[in-house]
Design a protein around this motif. Structure first.
Motif, short mmCIF file in Angstrom:
data_model
loop_
_atom_site.label_atom_id
_atom_site.label_comp_id
_atom_site.label_asym_id
_atom_site.label_seq_id
_atom_site.Cartn_x
_atom_site.Cartn_y
_atom_site.Cartn_z
N GLN A 1 0.85 -1.19 0.00
CA GLN A 1 0.00 0.00 0.00
C GLN A 1 0.88 1.23 0.00
OE1 GLN A 1 -2.92 0.14 3.15
NE2 GLN A 1 -4.17 1.57 2.00
N ALA A 2 0.76 2.00 -1.07
CA ALA A 2 1.50 3.25 -1.18
C ALA A 2 0.64 4.38 -0.61
CB ALA A 2 1.84 3.53 -2.64
N PRO A 3 1.24 5.48 -0.20
CA PRO A 3 0.47 6.60 0.37
C PRO A 3 -0.61 7.08 -0.59
CG PRO A 3 2.80 6.93 0.74
CD PRO A 3 2.69 5.74 -0.17
N GLY A 4 -1.84 7.17 -0.08
CA GLY A 4 -2.94 7.65 -0.87
C GLY A 4 -3.52 6.65 -1.84
N LYS A 5 -3.02 5.42 -1.79
CA LYS A 5 -3.51 4.39 -2.72
C LYS A 5 -4.09 3.21 -1.95
CE LYS A 5 -0.40 5.47 -6.54
NZ LYS A 5 0.56 4.89 -7.53
#
Length: 122
Positions: free
Chosen positions: A38-42
């Motif tokens: 999980q990437a930031p904002g995704k």
């Protein structure tokens, strides 16, 4: 039952990292396992998955040819070898396992590791 992750960290683009995930506890068996990130904002996305016997694997298109998932059923561990890392691989990586716990019958549970940060600098 616990899933404990290790590995990860900071690496330059083109470098490699290895993530590991170990299941511990008693009276359980591990079925399918997978890595998510999980990437930031995704949203959390599936990176790679492996069947209980290890005979079949599946990868996200974005990591095919660069990442390799493997498992050691004797040790209840799973690994993700990440090569040719790119800045877009930066995310928190989570291991997941479907685990059967046997008491008076078999019960199926979904477990997650604690997450580990992978940062790829350009």
């Amino acid at each position: 039952v616990q899933l404990v992750q290790s590995g990860g960290g900071l690496v330059q683009a083109g470098g490699s990292l290895r993530l590991s995930c170990a299941a511990s506890g008693s009276t359980f068996s591990v079925k399918a396992m997978a890595w998510y990130r999980q990437a930031p904002g995704k949203q959390r996305e599936l990176v790679a998955a492996i069947t209980s016997g290890g005979g079949s694997t599946n990868y996200a298109d974005s990591v095919k040819g660069r990442f390799t998932i493997s498992r050691d059923n004797a040790k209840n561990t799973m690994s993700l070898q990440m090569n040719s890392l790119k800045p877009e691989d930066t995310a928190v990586y989570y291991c997941h396992a479907t685990i059967i716990i046997t008491t008076w019958k078999d019960f199926e549970y979904s477990y997650w590791g604690q997450g580990t940060q992978v940062t790829v600098s350009s």
